[in-house]
Write a protein that holds these residues in place. Sequence first.
Motif, PDB file in Angstrom:
ATOM      1  N   LEU A  80       0.639  -1.212   0.045  1.00 19.21           N
ATOM      2  CA  LEU A  80      -0.167  -0.142   0.016  1.00 19.21           C
ATOM      3  C   LEU A  80       0.815   1.414  -0.182  1.00 19.21           C
ATOM      4  N   ARG A  81       2.007   1.322   0.790  1.00 20.94           N
ATOM      5  CA  ARG A  81       2.742   2.428   0.953  1.00 20.94           C
ATOM      6  C   ARG A  81       3.617   2.534  -0.473  1.00 20.94           C
ATOM      7  N   ALA A  82       3.827   1.466  -1.233  1.00 17.74           N
ATOM      8  CA  ALA A  82       4.640   1.530  -2.446  1.00 17.74           C
ATOM      9  C   ALA A  82       3.578   2.311  -3.473  1.00 17.74           C
ATOM     10  N   ASP A  83       2.316   1.593  -3.578  1.00 19.67           N
ATOM     11  CA  ASP A  83       1.259   2.167  -4.501  1.00 19.67           C
ATOM     12  C   ASP A  83       1.140   3.506  -4.134  1.00 19.67           C
ATOM     13  N   LEU A  84       1.126   4.081  -2.924  1.00 19.57           N
ATOM     14  CA  LEU A  84       0.925   5.409  -2.613  1.00 19.57           C
ATOM     15  C   LEU A  84       2.007   6.338  -3.227  1.00 19.57           C
ATOM     16  N   HIS A  85       3.038   5.791  -3.083  1.00 16.13           N
ATOM     17  CA  HIS A  85       4.263   6.324  -3.516  1.00 16.13           C
ATOM     18  C   HIS A  85       4.297   6.572  -4.914  1.00 16.13           C
ATOM     19  N   ALA A  86       3.902   5.765  -5.657  1.00 15.45           N
ATOM     20  CA  ALA A  86       3.728   5.793  -7.229  1.00 15.45           C
ATOM     21  C   ALA A  86       2.902   6.737  -7.572  1.00 15.45           C
ATOM     22  N   SER A  87       1.848   6.819  -6.796  1.00 19.64           N
ATOM     23  CA  SER A  87       0.714   7.910  -7.272  1.00 19.64           C
ATOM     24  C   SER A  87       1.066   9.161  -6.960  1.00 19.64           C
ATOM     25  N   VAL A  88       2.154   9.585  -5.933  1.00 15.07           N
ATOM     26  CA  VAL A  88       2.551  10.588  -5.576  1.00 15.07           C
ATOM     27  C   VAL A  88       3.770  10.986  -6.742  1.00 15.07           C
ATOM     28  N   LEU A  89       4.465   9.974  -7.074  1.00  9.69           N
ATOM     29  CA  LEU A  89       5.565  10.503  -8.102  1.00  9.69           C
ATOM     30  C   LEU A  89       4.728  10.571  -9.295  1.00  9.69           C
ATOM     31  N   GLY A  90       3.539  10.066  -9.515  1.00 18.61           N
ATOM     32  CA  GLY A  90       2.880  10.635 -10.915  1.00 18.61           C
ATOM     33  C   GLY A  90       2.386  11.915 -10.851  1.00 18.61           C
ATOM     34  N   GLY A  92       2.967  26.444  -5.146  1.00 13.23           N
ATOM     35  CA  GLY A  92       1.633  26.801  -5.208  1.00 13.23           C
ATOM     36  C   GLY A  92       0.662  25.651  -4.612  1.00 13.23           C
ATOM     37  N   ASN A  93      -0.136  25.219  -5.411  1.00 21.24           N
ATOM     38  CA  ASN A  93      -1.174  24.049  -4.792  1.00 21.24           C
ATOM     39  C   ASN A  93      -0.667  22.755  -5.242  1.00 21.24           C
ATOM     40  N   LEU A  94       0.767  22.414  -5.205  1.00 19.75           N
ATOM     41  CA  LEU A  94       1.320  21.078  -5.453  1.00 19.75           C
ATOM     42  C   LEU A  94       0.892  20.188  -4.393  1.00 19.75           C
ATOM     43  N   GLY A  95       0.744  20.407  -2.913  1.00 14.57           N
ATOM     44  CA  GLY A  95       0.387  19.881  -1.963  1.00 14.57           C
ATOM     45  C   GLY A  95      -1.037  19.247  -2.060  1.00 14.57           C
ATOM     46  N   GLU A  96      -1.929  20.214  -2.633  1.00 14.02           N
ATOM     47  CA  GLU A  96      -3.424  19.732  -2.790  1.00 14.02           C
ATOM     48  C   GLU A  96      -3.398  18.602  -4.057  1.00 14.02           C
ATOM     49  N   GLN A  97      -2.558  18.847  -4.816  1.00  8.83           N
ATOM     50  CA  GLN A  97      -2.534  18.063  -6.147  1.00  8.83           C
ATOM     51  C   GLN A  97      -2.100  16.481  -5.821  1.00  8.83           C
ATOM     52  N   VAL A  98      -1.093  16.582  -4.886  1.00  7.23           N
ATOM     53  CA  VAL A  98      -0.554  15.228  -4.276  1.00  7.23           C
ATOM     54  C   VAL A  98      -1.630  14.730  -3.351  1.00  7.23           C
ATOM     55  N   ALA A  99      -2.305  15.476  -2.416  1.00  9.44           N
ATOM     56  CA  ALA A  99      -3.398  15.025  -1.511  1.00  9.44           C
ATOM     57  C   ALA A  99      -4.452  14.301  -2.509  1.00  9.44           C
ATOM     58  N   ASP A 100      -4.871  15.213  -3.668  1.00  7.47           N
ATOM     59  CA  ASP A 100      -6.013  14.365  -4.413  1.00  7.47           C
ATOM     60  C   ASP A 100      -5.717  13.267  -5.143  1.00  7.47           C
ATOM     61  N   ALA A 101      -4.405  13.051  -5.710  1.00  7.16           N
ATOM     62  CA  ALA A 101      -3.931  11.916  -6.226  1.00  7.16           C
ATOM     63  C   ALA A 101      -3.985  10.727  -5.322  1.00  7.16           C
TER      64      ALA A 101
END
Length: 196
Positions: free
Chosen positions: A121-131, A162-171
């Motif tokens: 799960l951690r690796a999957d979320l990590h891949a989502s963040v890097l995307g 800017g809003n990169l944190g929101e984009q990461v949280a949404d992903a």
Amino acid sequence: MRDRGDQTNDRSRACRAAVRAFRPRRVLPASLAASLLTAAGASVAIHVISRRLGHPVLRPELTARLTRLTWDDPAVAAAGGGLTLAGLLFVLAAVLPGRTGTAPLAGDDPRFVMGLRRASLRADLHASVLGVPGVDAATVRLRGRLRPRAEIRAVTGFTDHGNLGEQVADAVRDRLEELDPVRVPEVAVRVSERKD
């Protein structure tokens, strides 16, 4: 056709089944409690049987000292307090959920239970963040048993993120919605600049 209430009941039943299936067994506290109770029972049985046979295991002076103890003696109070504390610790070990290495996933069928290893799960979320565009590196930590939390640290090369944190949280939230864990972690994101 089934109504919405039946579908909700099936989903909650499936979630409870998934949590129960992946709950870790408390082998160490159970083994310790069983060993202590067996040792206490065996020592009492040995003492009673040896005394009945006329060959007491305990020396007479020790037995005489034990029979002179009263309920007001500090040694008796300390022994009682220690046993009470040990009993409370065993009850807490039985009641509180243990740390599991698997995150149960909700499903539609209560007879089918599935889960995802926490590392996966951690690796999957990590891949989502890097995307997410602009994220160069990331760290994902999963914390909390009762109130799960996903702590994400994203590193970017931009000085104005800017809003990169929101984009990461949404992903991350979108990926969690796809995976559908029983206990959806709260998402916390921190963005920092890359230091060259």
